[in-house]
Design a protein around this motif. Structure first.
Motif, PDB file in Angstrom:
ATOM      1  N   ARG A 129     -11.687  34.014 -14.624  1.00  0.00           N
ATOM      2  CA  ARG A 129     -10.480  33.393 -14.070  1.00  0.00           C
ATOM      3  C   ARG A 129     -10.440  33.663 -12.576  1.00  0.00           C
ATOM      4  N   ILE A 172      -8.403  32.510  -8.784  1.00  0.00           N
ATOM      5  CA  ILE A 172      -7.217  31.888  -8.214  1.00  0.00           C
ATOM      6  C   ILE A 172      -7.668  31.044  -7.042  1.00  0.00           C
ATOM      7  N   ASN A 173      -7.296  29.771  -7.048  1.00  0.00           N
ATOM      8  CA  ASN A 173      -7.642  28.977  -5.877  1.00  0.00           C
ATOM      9  C   ASN A 173      -6.416  28.776  -5.006  1.00  0.00           C
ATOM     10  N   PRO A 174      -6.618  28.333  -3.775  1.00  0.00           N
ATOM     11  CA  PRO A 174      -5.496  28.257  -2.840  1.00  0.00           C
ATOM     12  C   PRO A 174      -4.387  27.289  -3.243  1.00  0.00           C
ATOM     13  N   TYR A 182      -2.606  27.560  -5.636  1.00  0.00           N
ATOM     14  CA  TYR A 182      -1.773  28.346  -6.552  1.00  0.00           C
ATOM     15  C   TYR A 182      -2.140  28.106  -8.010  1.00  0.00           C
ATOM     16  N   GLU A 183      -3.355  27.633  -8.264  1.00  0.00           N
ATOM     17  CA  GLU A 183      -3.728  27.426  -9.654  1.00  0.00           C
ATOM     18  C   GLU A 183      -4.837  28.405  -9.981  1.00  0.00           C
ATOM     19  N   SER A 184      -4.897  28.739 -11.215  1.00  0.00           N
ATOM     20  CA  SER A 184      -6.029  29.554 -11.590  1.00  0.00           C
ATOM     21  C   SER A 184      -7.042  28.663 -12.259  1.00  0.00           C
TER      22      SER A 184
END
Lengths: 369, 372, 515
Positions: free
Chosen positions: B52, B54-56, B58-60
């Motif tokens: 898992r 985290i991308n910028p 705000y989603e994983s």
């Protein structure tokens, strides 16, 4: 007459605090993994070993108090000088100073090992050592009252342990406990012997005794303190036996911490990481009192100033941390320490008492004639 | 004052000299939530991990990677080279084993998991029918995060005692006990879903057998002090519904409220046990023709249920003997009656297939709903 | 009556003389000549423009500083009386002037002192004795509700800046012959007067002596506020925790006196000092006593929890997110990590930045007029907070935690202690940011040791918890129902194990007090 160091009334503490000092000086790093060694000997009867070892401890405390009562306002260092004369007494005192410095180091090194293994694999050992040493020195320079205060508050950071250990009981297999007393007595006694490492600390009574306000009641509180530790250890031992399978327990290095790792709270996972860090508060009285006892002796033999003592002590401990690196060395050190501690804590008080008693009675007889 | 200055100086020197511990800032690491191990050629282990990140936005994002290596650590290092952020396994929740690997032995894998202090001992272990890789890598329509999905699947089923519990610490405990074997839930990918499809039995760290999902109830009942859970039974309808329209079997569902399981060692040589199970339960479903207001009828239902359950449990007990996997803890009861010296020559493994057991089930229906 | 008063004043004069001997030049005598006396006075105080010398008759001169005296009283009481009759002697003046507070002195220095304080000097030709009529008046603030320590249930009166007013308030609360009031004047330049108040028979003699000694030993030039005095007489002024209570609540002050503490009121300061004060007492409010006891207990426990939230919430966040991601439970890990997804700083930087912002807001709010202050609060709190989250400079989880801990820190009933609590967070946060939970515990240990090392007026700072005074525990942790409070706390007892009995149910306090 040898000189007796004056203890101001301000430095004396209430007798009920003996309870806290005894308990917190006993609970240290040994509790992290004492189950392993004992089960290797006594199997499912390990809990009997725990009780047995405390029985010995009670006897040792009994003799300690008896000896101290003979001399009232003196601590062990003074008793030694009085009993054996200047030179032999100093030799014995050196042994005790060394013992306490060693005990300090053992506690410190074992805790560092736990932190490095469980929490911060990357953190430098020297750094942890220095921070703890500085904290202890800060406490030490505050005077004896501060040390007693630390012991008192530290006790409250021990209390939660039994509550946390209810969680592993969910997975308990109570038939691990039976058959009771199936192991032979020799193994149980051997198990009790291996408890030494975990149980020592109460011999601090030899040194705090002159500081107690109502000395008559001290014995009661010392025994109560032992009893509290016994209950804690016994509970942990029982939980460990019913939770772990035998072979697993024999291979688990820090069984108590592994027990914590089973705890699952809704807002926190991995409770053991937090408990390990809280352990710092539990260790603090150990370290403070061991250092203090060593200082008392050192200042008695050579008139050493606290600052000089602290600097030397600091350097020795730091170098020690750098030297003892591997787990093998630590285990070796622990074994060596517990052998030595056994003699100092369990056997010596008895001999000392007999010696002191005979000397006193001879003196009396000479006086009477 | 001087002393204080020295103290502060010393403190700050240490702070800067030793710097700080290696940080593991939450959003700058990749969290491995699920790992699957499969057997590859030549003793190699193929690891498939759900990572898992985290991308910028705000989603994983969920990513799966797999790699083959001798040791699991080696596989991790290789995986690390392919992910943007450092891999961390502190949030590992589920470890899956491919069937083939399970059959060839899990000793090493479990030992590695236990040694690593980073891994929580509450991690769930399970066996997958076939290989883990296709199951993990498949793009499910309804499942966005397979790691979390499997964790929740196992967690709620174990909590409701619809599956046997197989956290790492329980498995390790049973694995190191010479008087007990461990079992794990068996998972299966069924189209777009994943389901618990039975129990895998182990002997000496190797998977030796399995029972289907329908039998899980009895396995749990026998292996642990079962607290609550729903049981569906088919009992012969004769004697209960006198004017039975449809002869044959009667469907019945009960919800157990309180269950008490006991193993008693009756004789040591040959080892013989009494298994007694007392169950208090609540009636959930029964054919509307059955007059449940009638005390006699309820007694008959109870009796029929007990009999049926005895049969089932006996079957499962026999199966565990057949595959020689004592997951129920008979060995521990046996051991707890014998002294150290008597146990010296006992190899429970060899003894278990031949032990005898008398099973007695006692069902008590104490509540039966709001409508008769 | 009168004679007794005089006697009292006489002793007071000698006392003052004793203290002020070294403050003043050598010349003590008063010239019997009118002109010479006036000349001396003018010389001594550098003939200020507000010095008035009035000729009443050939023999009598009155001298005063015009802004300090009550004009009405001067005109109606002094001038009218003096003009109505001839052949006054200081003695007759002293006896006949209808002024409540008078003094007769033959000490020049006293005259200087008194004129500076607003006394009217009446000099009669041929006598080297001066009658001082104290008709001082200066504008004081009226008694208002204490603003910094407001409470909902309870009295709404606060101290103001006048020493006599403050002492009179205390006297109104405690009408007791044993209420002692010792006056001191300290400060070479300011000559600030202050009162040491305590109840004889309840307060510990040792502590009274200690405080008296410390005040007398002070060698300072000026004293503007009681806070400065507190800093000068407390045990360890380098600690970040206050050891003496500064309060503007008379009821809290009197509560202290009644449980054996000592109070100091300083002229010109609306904060009175209460000592000794233990760490935990700072977190108790007078209001706890005014509420019903279960509610009072609840509020008190709430405040204890609040200390921990205030100190440890943000450091916990920092430690967890920087090092201990594995402690976060699974349902929380997604919201936590998503909220921090694009924050460019490590958590410790983020937290320090935001905590600093909050401190700035607090400071700005405290310095600005009330109305502007509110605006700042809104601008800072809402606009800045939202914008910071939107811009990705901070995570909204941190904003919540910080708001919570700021809120918790403001529940401390004492502003000074509240400040200490807020400041102590910063080092803890840095420790947590560097070494995670280990750093956190290290900081905790250091604070614990620090607190253990402190004392307040020689009494242990962590009392009654350490040293354990078991009998004082119940009323410290919870708020006991009044009939159950039977003992004075040991910290202020005259001797250990000889606590005065406190009987609140019967209405009488301090039964053991000697009559």
């Amino acid at each position: 007459m040898s000189k007796t160091s004056q203890i101001s009334n301000n430095e004396k503490f209430n007798v009920s605090l003996v309870f806290f000092i005894i308990t917190t000086c006993q609970v240290g790093v040994g509790i992290h993994g004492f189950q392993r060694l004992i089960t290797q000997q006594a199997k499912q009867d390990a809990w009997i070993s725990v009780i047995l070892s405390f029985l010995f401890a009670h006897i040792a405390v009994f003799f300690m108090v008896k000896t101290l009562q003979l001399y009232q306002t003196k601590d062990l260092y003074e008793i030694h000088e009085d009993l054996y004369g200047k030179y032999v007494g100093t030799l014995f005192n050196f042994l005790y100073i060394f013992y306490y410095a060693f005990a300090f180091f053992v506690v410190l090194r074992n805790y560092i090992e736990v932190i490095v293994t469980w929490v911060f694999p990357g953190l430098s050992q020297g750094f942890i050592g220095i921070t703890i040493l500085l904290t202890v020195i800060y406490a030490f320079t505050g005077g004896f009252r501060v040390l007693v205060g630390i012991a008192f508050f530290s006790f409250f950071s021990i209390i939660w342990i039994p509550f946390l250990l209810w969680f592993p009981l969910e997975f308990a297999h109570y038939n691990h406990l039976s058959p009771v007393l199936a192991t032979d007595l020799a193994s149980i006694v051997k198990g009790a012997y291996t408890m030494t490492f975990t149980i020592v600390g109460f011999e601090i009574l030899y040194f705090i005794y002159p500081f107690i306000k109502e000395r008559k009641k001290a014995e009661k509180f010392a025994h109560l303190g032992l009893l509290a530790t016994l209950l804690l250890y016994l509970f942990i031992m029982l939980v460990s036996i019913v939770y772990f399978s035998e072979k697993q327990l024999e291979r688990t290095i820090w069984a108590t911490l592994t027990l914590f790792s089973v705890v699952r709270l809704p807002f926190i996972e991995r409770v053991e990481i937090i408990t390990i860090c809280i352990w710092l508060v539990i260790l603090l009285p150990n370290l403070c009192f061991f250092m203090w006892a060593a200082y008392r002796g050192a200042s008695r033999i050579i008139k050493i100033k606290p600052r000089a003592f602290l600097s030397i002590f600091f350097v020795i401990m730091y170098v020690g941390i750098l030297l003892v690196q591997s787990r093998y060395q630590i285990n070796h050190m622990n074994n060596f320490f517990s052998q030595w501690a056994f003699i100092i804590v369990f056997i010596y008080p008895f001999l000392l008492y007999i010696f002191a008693k005979t000397k006193k009675s001879i003196k009396n007889r000479v006086k009477n004639h | 004052m001087n002393r204080k200055k020295v103290f502060i100086l010393l403190l700050s020197v240490t702070l800067f000299l030793f710097g700080c511990a290696q940080t593991r800032i939450l959003e700058r690491i990749s969290l491995v939530t699920l790992v699957g191990y499969d057997q590859d050629q030549e003793d190699n282990v193929k690891a498939t991990a759900v990572i898992r990140q985290i991308n910028p936005n705000y989603e994983s994002s969920i990513e799966t990677q797999s790699e083959t290596e001798h040791t699991s650590k080696g596989a991790r290092t290789k995986l690390d080279m392919r992910t943007a952020k450092q891999l961390m396994i502190g949030q590992l929740r589920v470890v899956l084993f491919g069937e083939e690997l399970a059959k060839s032995g899990l000793d090493e894998a479990i030992h590695t998991l236990m040694m690593n202090s980073e891994i929580s001992t509450s991690t769930y272990l399970a066996v997958v029918e076939g290989e883990t890789k296709p199951m993990i890598e498949y793009k499910y329509e309804t499942i966005t995060d397979i790691g979390q999905y499997l964790y929740n699947l196992l967690k709620h089923n174990i909590e409701q005692q619809q599956s046997i519990s197989s956290t790492l610490h329980e498995v390790v405990r049973d694995k190191y006990s010479p008087y007990r074997e461990f079992a794990m839930p068996l998972l299966k990918k069924e189209g777009e879903h994943i389901q618990i499809n039975g129990v895998a039995f182990f002997n000496n760290g190797k998977m030796v057998g399995r029972l289907p999902a329908d039998d899980i109830y009895y396995v749990v009942l026998l292996s642990d002090s079962f607290k609550h859970g729903t049981l569906e039974l088919e009992i012969p309808s004769d004697n209960i519904v006198s004017k039975s329209k449809q002869s044959g079997n009667l469907q019945i569902a009960v919800d157990s409220i309180e269950t008490d399981r006991r193993f008693d060692l009756v004789s040591v040589k040959p080892a013989q046990f009494d298994i007694s199970i007392n169950m208090k339960c609540r009636l959930l479903e029964i054919d509307s023709n059955v007059p449940i207001g009638n005390h006699q009828v309820i007694k008959k239902v109870e009796k029929a249920m007990s009999k049926k359950m005895e049969e089932e449990i006996n079957r499962i007990f026999k199966y565990s003997q057949q595959v020689n996997s004592d997951i129920f803890g008979f060995g521990e009861v046996y051991k707890s009656h014998l002294s150290e010296s008597e146990l010296k020559n006992v190899k429970w493994n060899e003894l278990y297939p031949d032990i005898k057991a008398k099973i007695q089930v006692n069902v008590d229906i104490i509540r039966n709903g709001t409508f008769e | 009556m009168f004679g007794m008063n005089k006697k009292k004043q006489q002793t007071k004069i000698t006392e003052q003389k004793k203290q002020q001997t070294d403050n003043l030049p050598q010349d003590f005598t008063i010239s019997s000549s009118n002109e010479k006396f006036i000349q001396h006075i003018k010389q001594k105080i550098h003939s200020p423009s507000d010095l008035i010398c009035k000729v009443i008759s050939d023999e009598i001169r009155i001298i005063y500083l015009t802004h300090l005296v009550d004009g009405k009283s001067l005109k109606e009481d002094i001038l009218k009386t003096l003009e109505g009759q001839d052949d006054w002697t200081p003695r007759t003046i002293f006896e006949k002037l209808p002024i409540p507070e008078m003094e007769s002195s033959s000490n020049f220095k006293t005259c200087i002192q008194e004129i500076l304080k607003g006394g009217v000097l009446i000099h009669v030709e041929g006598f080297s004795e001066v009658v001082i009529a104290k008709i001082t008046t200066y504008q004081t603030r009226s008694l208002t509700a204490p603003e910094n320590e407001s409470q909902v249930v309870g009295s709404q009166i606060g101290f103001n800046e006048s020493l006599p007013t403050n002492v009179s308030i205390v006297r109104r609360y405690i009408t007791n012959p044993n209420l002692c009031n010792e006056q001191f004047t300290i400060g070479k330049h300011t000559n600030t007067s202050l009162s040491l108040l305590y109840i004889h028979g309840i307060a510990s003699e040792d502590q009274v002596n200690t405080v008296r000694q410390r005040i007398q030993d002070l060698d300072i030039n000026d004293l503007i506020d009681s806070a400065n005095l507190a800093e000068l007489i407390e045990d360890s002024s380098s600690s970040i925790f206050p050891q003496l209570l500064l309060t503007e609540r008379p009821d809290r002050f009197c509560d202290g006196l009644l449980s054996g503490k000592l109070g100091i009121v300083v002229n010109g300061s609306s904060m009175a000092i209460v000592s000794p004060y233990s760490f935990f007492e700072f977190f108790q409010s007078r209001e706890d006593q005014n509420l019903r006891w279960p509610i009072g207990t609840f509020v008190r426990l709430l405040r204890f929890i609040a200390i921990f939230i205030a100190i440890f919430a943000t450091p916990m966040y920092v430690a967890t997110l920087t090092f201990h991601y594995d402690v976060i439970p699974q349902p929380l890990i997604i919201p936590l990590s998503e909220s921090r997804a694009i924050v460019p700083f490590p958590p410790v930087m983020e937290a320090l930045l935001m905590e600093l912002t909050i401190e700035l807001l607090r400071e700005a709010g405290a310095r600005l007029p009330t109305k502007v202050g509110q605006t700042i609060g809104i601008v800072g709190g809402i606009v800045l907070g939202t914008a910071a989250v939107d811009a990705g400079l901070t995570s909204n989880v941190l904003i919540i935690i910080m708001a919570l801990s700021a809120l918790a820190s403001f529940t401390t009933p004492n502003y000074v202690m509240g400040n200490s609590i807020r400041v102590v967070r910063f080092p803890i946060m840095i420790f947590a940011g560097f070494w995670g939970y280990y750093g956190l515990m290290l900081a905790f240990c250091i604070i614990l040791i620090h607190l253990l090392r402190q004392s307040s007026l020689g009494a242990p700072y962590l009392a009654p918890f350490y040293p354990p005074r078991w009998k004082d525990w119940p009323n410290s942790i919870i708020r006991l129902p009044l009939p159950l409070i039977k003992r004075q706390p040991t910290n202020t007892a005259r001797e250990e194990s000889n606590n005065a009995l406190i009987n609140r149910s019967g209405g009488l306090r301090g039964e053991k007090v000697k009559e």
